[in-house]
Design an enzyme around this catalytic site. Structure first.
Site, PDB file in Angstrom:
ATOM      1  N   GLU A 247       0.792  -1.241   0.000  1.00 31.15           N
ATOM      2  CA  GLU A 247       0.000   0.000   0.000  1.00 31.15           C
ATOM      3  C   GLU A 247       0.821   1.287   0.000  1.00 31.15           C
ATOM      4  O   GLU A 247       0.594   2.182   0.819  1.00 31.15           O
ATOM      5  CB  GLU A 247      -0.972  -0.013   1.192  1.00 31.15           C
ATOM      6  CG  GLU A 247      -1.876  -1.226   1.195  1.00 31.15           C
ATOM      7  CD  GLU A 247      -2.745  -1.344   2.449  1.00 31.15           C
ATOM      8  OE1 GLU A 247      -2.726  -0.435   3.287  1.00 31.15           O
ATOM      9  OE2 GLU A 247      -3.435  -2.358   2.583  1.00 31.15           O
TER      10      GLU A 247
ATOM     11  N   ASN B 192       1.882  -5.269  -3.052  1.00 31.36           N
ATOM     12  CA  ASN B 192       0.482  -5.563  -2.724  1.00 31.36           C
ATOM     13  C   ASN B 192      -0.291  -4.267  -2.455  1.00 31.36           C
ATOM     14  O   ASN B 192       0.193  -3.409  -1.712  1.00 31.36           O
ATOM     15  CB  ASN B 192       0.498  -6.442  -1.453  1.00 31.36           C
ATOM     16  CG  ASN B 192      -0.834  -7.056  -1.099  1.00 31.36           C
ATOM     17  OD1 ASN B 192      -1.495  -7.656  -1.945  1.00 31.36           O
ATOM     18  ND2 ASN B 192      -1.242  -6.926   0.168  1.00 31.36           N
TER      19      ASN B 192
ATOM     20  N   HIS C  72     -10.445  -6.132  -1.926  1.00 32.94           N
ATOM     21  CA  HIS C  72     -11.471  -5.775  -0.935  1.00 32.94           C
ATOM     22  C   HIS C  72     -12.525  -4.992  -1.716  1.00 32.94           C
ATOM     23  O   HIS C  72     -12.456  -3.774  -1.842  1.00 32.94           O
ATOM     24  CB  HIS C  72     -10.882  -4.902   0.177  1.00 32.94           C
ATOM     25  CG  HIS C  72      -9.921  -5.625   1.049  1.00 32.94           C
ATOM     26  ND1 HIS C  72     -10.284  -6.702   1.830  1.00 32.94           N
ATOM     27  CD2 HIS C  72      -8.597  -5.445   1.259  1.00 32.94           C
ATOM     28  CE1 HIS C  72      -9.233  -7.146   2.490  1.00 32.94           C
ATOM     29  NE2 HIS C  72      -8.191  -6.410   2.166  1.00 32.94           N
TER      30      HIS C  72
ATOM     31  N   GLU D 288      -6.426 -10.660  -0.830  1.00 31.81           N
ATOM     32  CA  GLU D 288      -7.217 -10.418   0.391  1.00 31.81           C
ATOM     33  C   GLU D 288      -8.705 -10.355   0.055  1.00 31.81           C
ATOM     34  O   GLU D 288      -9.448  -9.490   0.542  1.00 31.81           O
ATOM     35  CB  GLU D 288      -6.782  -9.089   1.051  1.00 31.81           C
ATOM     36  CG  GLU D 288      -5.283  -9.006   1.305  1.00 31.81           C
ATOM     37  CD  GLU D 288      -4.840  -7.753   2.054  1.00 31.81           C
ATOM     38  OE1 GLU D 288      -5.697  -7.013   2.580  1.00 31.81           O
ATOM     39  OE2 GLU D 288      -3.615  -7.528   2.120  1.00 31.81           O
TER      40      GLU D 288
ATOM     41  N   ASP E  84     -12.491 -10.217  -0.307  1.00 34.45           N
ATOM     42  CA  ASP E  84     -13.791 -10.265   0.370  1.00 34.45           C
ATOM     43  C   ASP E  84     -14.735  -9.339  -0.396  1.00 34.45           C
ATOM     44  O   ASP E  84     -14.290  -8.427  -1.089  1.00 34.45           O
ATOM     45  CB  ASP E  84     -13.735  -9.921   1.872  1.00 34.45           C
ATOM     46  CG  ASP E  84     -12.954  -8.672   2.225  1.00 34.45           C
ATOM     47  OD1 ASP E  84     -12.819  -7.775   1.369  1.00 34.45           O
ATOM     48  OD2 ASP E  84     -12.487  -8.576   3.377  1.00 34.45           O
TER      49      ASP E  84
HETATM   50  O1  G3I Z   1      -5.054  -8.016  19.285  1.00 33.09           O
HETATM   51  C1  G3I Z   1      -5.257  -6.677  19.737  1.00 33.09           C
HETATM   52  C2  G3I Z   1      -5.867  -6.664  21.094  1.00 33.09           C
HETATM   53  O2  G3I Z   1      -4.975  -7.241  22.004  1.00 33.09           O
HETATM   54  C3  G3I Z   1      -6.192  -5.215  21.480  1.00 33.09           C
HETATM   55  O3  G3I Z   1      -6.816  -5.186  22.709  1.00 33.09           O
HETATM   56  C4  G3I Z   1      -7.091  -4.604  20.429  1.00 33.09           C
HETATM   57  C5  G3I Z   1      -7.421  -3.131  20.749  1.00 33.09           C
HETATM   58  O4  G3I Z   1      -7.204  -2.288  19.646  1.00 33.09           O
HETATM   59  O5  G3I Z   1      -6.428  -4.638  19.209  1.00 33.09           O
HETATM   60  C6  G3I Z   1      -6.140  -5.951  18.768  1.00 33.09           C
HETATM   61  O6  G3I Z   1      -5.417  -5.837  17.578  1.00 33.09           O
HETATM   62  C7  G3I Z   1      -6.144  -5.503  16.433  1.00 33.09           C
HETATM   63  C8  G3I Z   1      -5.776  -6.522  15.348  1.00 33.09           C
HETATM   64  O7  G3I Z   1      -6.402  -6.172  14.144  1.00 33.09           O
HETATM   65  C9  G3I Z   1      -6.211  -7.941  15.715  1.00 33.09           C
HETATM   66  O8  G3I Z   1      -7.589  -8.041  15.705  1.00 33.09           O
HETATM   67  C10 G3I Z   1      -5.752  -4.131  15.976  1.00 33.09           C
HETATM   68  O9  G3I Z   1      -6.203  -3.165  16.889  1.00 33.09           O
HETATM   69  C11 G3I Z   1      -6.333  -3.855  14.623  1.00 33.09           C
HETATM   70  O10 G3I Z   1      -5.767  -2.632  14.151  1.00 33.09           O
HETATM   71  C12 G3I Z   1      -5.969  -4.948  13.656  1.00 33.09           C
HETATM   72  O11 G3I Z   1      -6.604  -4.698  12.432  1.00 33.09           O
HETATM   73  C13 G3I Z   1      -6.024  -5.303  11.294  1.00 33.09           C
HETATM   74  C14 G3I Z   1      -5.761  -4.247  10.230  1.00 33.09           C
HETATM   75  O12 G3I Z   1      -5.197  -4.875   9.093  1.00 33.09           O
HETATM   76  C15 G3I Z   1      -4.813  -3.176  10.724  1.00 33.09           C
HETATM   77  O13 G3I Z   1      -4.756  -2.163   9.819  1.00 33.09           O
HETATM   78  C16 G3I Z   1      -6.988  -6.328  10.720  1.00 33.09           C
HETATM   79  O14 G3I Z   1      -7.168  -7.380  11.669  1.00 33.09           O
HETATM   80  C17 G3I Z   1      -6.446  -6.881   9.413  1.00 33.09           C
HETATM   81  O15 G3I Z   1      -7.430  -7.671   8.792  1.00 33.09           O
HETATM   82  C18 G3I Z   1      -6.102  -5.749   8.485  1.00 33.09           C
HETATM   83  O16 G3I Z   1      -5.526  -6.303   7.337  1.00 33.09           O
HETATM   84  C19 G3I Z   1      -5.189  -5.407   6.286  1.00 33.09           C
HETATM   85  C20 G3I Z   1      -4.031  -5.998   5.528  1.00 33.09           C
HETATM   86  O17 G3I Z   1      -2.979  -6.298   6.396  1.00 33.09           O
HETATM   87  C21 G3I Z   1      -3.567  -5.063   4.417  1.00 33.09           C
HETATM   88  N1  G3I Z   1      -4.661  -4.720   3.560  1.00 33.09           N
HETATM   89  C22 G3I Z   1      -5.836  -4.191   4.196  1.00 33.09           C
HETATM   90  C23 G3I Z   1      -6.319  -5.172   5.269  1.00 33.09           C
HETATM   91  C24 G3I Z   1      -7.584  -4.718   5.861  1.00 33.09           C
HETATM   92  O18 G3I Z   1      -7.374  -3.506   6.565  1.00 33.09           O
END
Ligand code: G3I
Length: 336
Positions: free
Chosen positions: A143, A183, A219, A247, A249
């Site tokens: 990105e 990516n 996405h 990715e 969906d």
């Molecule tokens: O695990 C922690 C937890 O311990 C904490 O209490 C909580 C509070 O914020 O956060 C949890 O972590 C979160 C993590 O996902 C696991 O669920 C993060 O905050 C959250 O920011 C994170 O989001 C991820 C996101 O990327 C971050 O930008 C998504 O799961 C993930 O699906 C997403 O994936 C991205 C790809 O890497 C790149 N392309 C876009 C895609 C969707 O945004």
């Protein structure tokens, strides 16, 4: 006894043919969460049985894998790789360099250009070396462009000129056999972003920088325009690189309407379109299609985006295959 054995093997055969992974000639992947793999049997079974490729949804990203300057934490990434190996899947690495999910110590990092380069090189090469021979391909850079095609401002763009090319070079030095991807998302509807990516590829190829693939995140949502998606695919294929729908969906309720009630037909048709379009890519450029997590319940659109009435994947919250899954299998069986 023989009859029972025969009936059993016929039913296995029928079931095997009903699996999506068995009706596509390319890798079918999902991104996964190690806590769900460890704790949730239904999730683990689907991850195990339905896919032939695996990506870590979060646990190979900088923030999680390199939490302190002098400390890497490979524990969760290793769990996912072990699961992939145990169940005979390819492992795809996501992601080495991103503006998001960066640990605080990197944000606070002080130093001149040389010091920044040494820090990023060490990150990339330590991670790639750790997984050398076990991870087939890497999203090296994720990105880097805004929708208007300009370079996204980030720690990396601010401190390391030409950071994209350098990152590919460093990753390649650490594992010359890994397939290296750029990516990104949202190329459909943003032609300038698409063009910036094509220009990047042309520039890297001209300079003999090792780039081998393009990840199109996909996405998308039910209002996404097929003609735009098709154009992105065609232009990406023309680079000659491997293409990964990395990715996938399909959001059905992109405006997060709280009254929304799930209606599958437009989504089913779009899934079919996406698989058909991917199937038309020359086989040697097909790295595979990866879904972004396994069931609707686990999707980032529900968690990260807080959209409870979103149903973007092929398995529902009770871990059952949705109608879209069967529609797709049926279409692909007859398309052969
Ligand atoms: O695990 C922690 C937890 O311990 C904490 O209490 C909580 C509070 O914020 O956060 C949890 O972590 C979160 C993590 O996902 C696991 O669920 C993060 O905050 C959250 O920011 C994170 O989001 C991820 C996101 O990327 C971050 O930008 C998504 O799961 C993930 O699906 C997403 O994936 C991205 C790809 O890497 C790149 N392309 C876009 C895609 C969707 O945004």
């Amino acid at each position: 006894m023989k009859l029972i054995a025969l009936l059993l093997s016929i039913s296995t055969l029928v079931n095997a043919q009903d699996l999506l992974k068995n009706v596509v000639p390319f890798r079918l992947g999902a991104s996964v969460n190690p806590r769900l793999l460890a704790e949730n049997e239904a999730y683990r079974n689907i991850a195990s049985n339905e896919f032939t490729s695996m990506t870590a949804e979060n646990h190979m990203k900088m923030m999680l894998i390199h939490p302190a300057a002098d400390r890497f934490d490979f524990s969760k990434g290793d769990e996912i790789v072990a699961f992939a190996e145990k169940t005979g899947k390819r492992m795809h690495g996501h992601t080495l360099v991103w503006h998001n999910q960066v640990p605080q110590w990197m944000k606070d990092f002080q130093g001149d250009q040389k010091a920044w380069e040494a820090m990023l090189k060490n990150h990339i090469q330590t991670v790639v070396t750790h997984y050398k021979g076990r991870v087939s391909g890497w999203d090296v850079v994720n990105e880097s462009f805004l929708d208007d095609g300009s370079l996204r401002p980030s720690l990396w763009a601010d401190h390391i000129p030409d950071y994209i090319a350098k990152s590919f070079q460093w990753a390649h030095e650490a594992d010359p056999n890994a397939t290296l991807f750029y990516n990104d998302y949202g190329q459909d509807g943003h032609p300038k972003k698409m063009q910036a990516i094509l220009d990047l590829v042309a520039d890297l190829q001209k300079r003999k920088i090792p780039i081998h693939g393009l990840g199109l995140q996909m996405h998308i949502n039910v209002d996404s325009k097929r003609a735009e998606i098709q154009e992105v695919i065609s232009k990406s294929v023309q680079t000659g690189l491997s293409i990964h729908f990395s990715e996938l969906d399909i959001a059905v309720n992109p405006k997060n309407n709280p009254e929304y009630s799930y209606e599958a037909s437009a989504q089913n048709e779009l899934f079919t379109f996406v698989f058909k379009a991917y199937g038309a890519i020359p086989a040697k450029q097909q790295y595979g299609i990866t879904f972004w997590n396994v069931t609707d319940k686990d999707s980032w659109l529900r968690g990260y985006f807080k959209r409870p009435k979103e149903y973007p994947l092929l398995f529902d919250e009770t871990y059952v295959k949705k109608q879209g899954y069967h529609t797709l299998v049926n279409f692909l069986q007859h398309a052969k």
